[in-house]
Design a protein around this motif. Structure first.
Motif, PDB file in Angstrom:
ATOM      1  N   SER A  35       0.844  -1.204   0.000  1.00  0.00           N
ATOM      2  CA  SER A  35       0.000   0.000   0.000  1.00  0.00           C
ATOM      3  C   SER A  35       0.876   1.249   0.000  1.00  0.00           C
ATOM      4  O   SER A  35       2.099   1.175   0.170  1.00  0.00           O
ATOM      5  CB  SER A  35      -0.895   0.010   1.239  1.00  0.00           C
ATOM      6  N   GLN A  56       0.835   3.437   2.343  1.00  0.00           N
ATOM      7  CA  GLN A  56       1.361   3.520   3.701  1.00  0.00           C
ATOM      8  C   GLN A  56       2.596   2.640   3.854  1.00  0.00           C
ATOM      9  O   GLN A  56       3.567   3.027   4.518  1.00  0.00           O
ATOM     10  CB  GLN A  56       0.290   3.086   4.708  1.00  0.00           C
ATOM     11  N   ASP A  57       2.583   1.457   3.239  1.00  0.00           N
ATOM     12  CA  ASP A  57       3.764   0.581   3.270  1.00  0.00           C
ATOM     13  C   ASP A  57       4.964   1.266   2.617  1.00  0.00           C
ATOM     14  O   ASP A  57       6.104   1.137   3.087  1.00  0.00           O
ATOM     15  CB  ASP A  57       3.474  -0.734   2.540  1.00  0.00           C
ATOM     16  N   ARG A 106       6.401   3.745   5.024  1.00  0.00           N
ATOM     17  CA  ARG A 106       7.184   3.047   6.061  1.00  0.00           C
ATOM     18  C   ARG A 106       8.536   2.605   5.499  1.00  0.00           C
ATOM     19  O   ARG A 106       9.557   2.665   6.193  1.00  0.00           O
ATOM     20  CB  ARG A 106       6.407   1.836   6.563  1.00  0.00           C
ATOM     21  N   LEU A 133      -3.777   6.710   1.978  1.00  0.00           N
ATOM     22  CA  LEU A 133      -2.650   5.915   2.458  1.00  0.00           C
ATOM     23  C   LEU A 133      -2.913   4.414   2.364  1.00  0.00           C
ATOM     24  O   LEU A 133      -1.982   3.623   2.196  1.00  0.00           O
ATOM     25  CB  LEU A 133      -2.312   6.297   3.899  1.00  0.00           C
ATOM     26  N   ALA A 134      -4.177   4.010   2.468  1.00  0.00           N
ATOM     27  CA  ALA A 134      -4.504   2.576   2.423  1.00  0.00           C
ATOM     28  C   ALA A 134      -4.617   2.045   0.989  1.00  0.00           C
ATOM     29  O   ALA A 134      -4.735   0.832   0.790  1.00  0.00           O
ATOM     30  CB  ALA A 134      -5.807   2.317   3.167  1.00  0.00           C
ATOM     31  N   HIS A 158       4.296  14.054   4.674  1.00  0.00           N
ATOM     32  CA  HIS A 158       3.814  12.851   5.350  1.00  0.00           C
ATOM     33  C   HIS A 158       4.723  12.487   6.518  1.00  0.00           C
ATOM     34  O   HIS A 158       4.428  11.562   7.281  1.00  0.00           O
ATOM     35  CB  HIS A 158       3.726  11.678   4.373  1.00  0.00           C
TER      36      HIS A 158
END
Length: 350
Positions: free
Chosen positions: A16, A18-19, A22, A60-61, A328
């Motif tokens: 995703s 978001q991943d 990270r 983000l998802a 972000h």
């Protein structure tokens, strides 16, 4: 020299957004290399790709696929380092994946690691450090807010050290409340191998108004930040983004979500036309970090109060381009005692 952390940049293609964030945060190398199950390179994702996606409404998802750059520049392992540097400089890129004949990722070149140290930037960084910090009393009764310790050193020191590590060498501190304490602590900046000058406000002028006191006027675009904003954003990237866009002023913004606590009834007159169950509203909020062109200072009057949104409105009224830089990264505006406690919990003493 190939980065030793390149494996931390590998991102499975089914990840995703978001991943991807990270992955960028974990490696610190500002790139994610999207790969299939055999580590074959499918594309790359950078901060810029994520920010452009956020501006388009990507969440983000959502899957990372729509924001992946599918045809990145790559090099073979056999290419000599001086040629790598020339290639990166010519294409203005800071990361360059290394792939074998089967397009499997075998390494990553990172500009900052290829250079001994970041080049000194000609750009000035102005830090707003004159506020009274009334919401932080009693902490600020005898100490200006930027000098409050976080992780064993003042908040303002964190900002200066982070920026100097990215090549900023000239800082201007706008001071007012207990400003002499800030001058006594930082002096001329030689302890940090930087130069520090001061803007002394006789009365609070607002962020824009304080900039009217800059003398001499900067010759290059300059960065402005509030002295109580702690963030992991790279100041140099905001500046580079601004210069690529050719705007008069850039404002860093953060996405803010607010969920209505009740079900919303949509009406037209007396007629019910629809329902929304606790809808979520999304907007961009000012993050307190800006890049300003020297010519934008023409919109200010010396010693006249002006906040930063007003400066942006004046520029827009004059048909100057003003833009946002979506963030972000972790960000904290230390305005209340709870914020100060959170900042201290997030920073181990140096």
């Amino acid at each position: 020299m190939v980065s030793e952390q390149w494996r931390a940049c590998l991102l499975p293609h089914e990840s995703s957004v978001q991943d991807a964030i990270r992955c960028l945060d974990k490696s610190g190398l500002q790139i994610a290399m999207v790969v299939d199950a055999g580590d074959r390179l499918l594309g790359t994702v950078t901060d810029g790709d994520i920010r452009r996606g956020l501006l388009r409404g990507v969440q983000l998802a959502d899957p990372v696929a729509p924001i992946v750059h599918g045809d990145p520049l790559v090099v073979p392992p056999s290419l000599e380092q001086d040629m790598v540097l020339q290639l990166m400089q010519a294409n203005k890129i800071h990361q360059l994946p290394i792939v074998d004949e089967g397009r499997r990722v075998v390494g990553l070149y990172v500009w900052d690691e290829l250079q001994a140290s970041p080049s000194a930037r000609p750009n000035t960084m102005v830090v707003m450090a004159g506020g009274k910090g009334t919401r932080l009393r009693p902490h600020t009764e005898n100490c200006p807010k930027p000098l409050l310790p976080v992780g064993g050193k003042p908040m303002l020191e964190h900002i200066i050290q982070r920026a100097s590590g990215e090549g900023f060498r000239h800082f201007v501190l706008a001071i007012h409340y207990l400003g002499h304490m800030i001058e006594e602590y930082f002096g001329d900046g030689s302890r940090w191998n930087v130069r520090i000058d001061y803007l002394r406000e006789n009365a609070p002028l607002g962020t824009g108004g304080a900039l009217s006191l800059l003398s001499p006027r900067p010759e290059h675009p300059f960065l402005v930040t509030n002295g109580d904003v702690l963030t992991d954003v790279r100041y140099s990237e905001i500046l580079d983004f601004h210069e690529r866009q050719g705007a008069a002023a850039t404002m860093a913004v953060r996405s803010h979500e607010w969920q209505h606590p009740f079900g919303v009834v949509k009406t037209r007159g007396m007629e019910i036309i629809g329902f929304e169950e606790k809808p979520i509203y999304r907007s961009h909020v000012n993050a307190g970090i800006y890049v300003i062109e020297p010519r934008a200072l023409d919109a200010l009057e010396t010693h006249q109060h002006c906040d930063m949104p007003t400066l942006f409105e004046r520029l827009q009224a004059g048909s100057d381009r003003t833009i946002v830089y979506p963030m972000h990264e972790p960000w904290l505006d230390v305005g209340r005692p709870a914020d100060l406690e959170q900042a201290r919990n997030n920073h181990e003493p140096a």
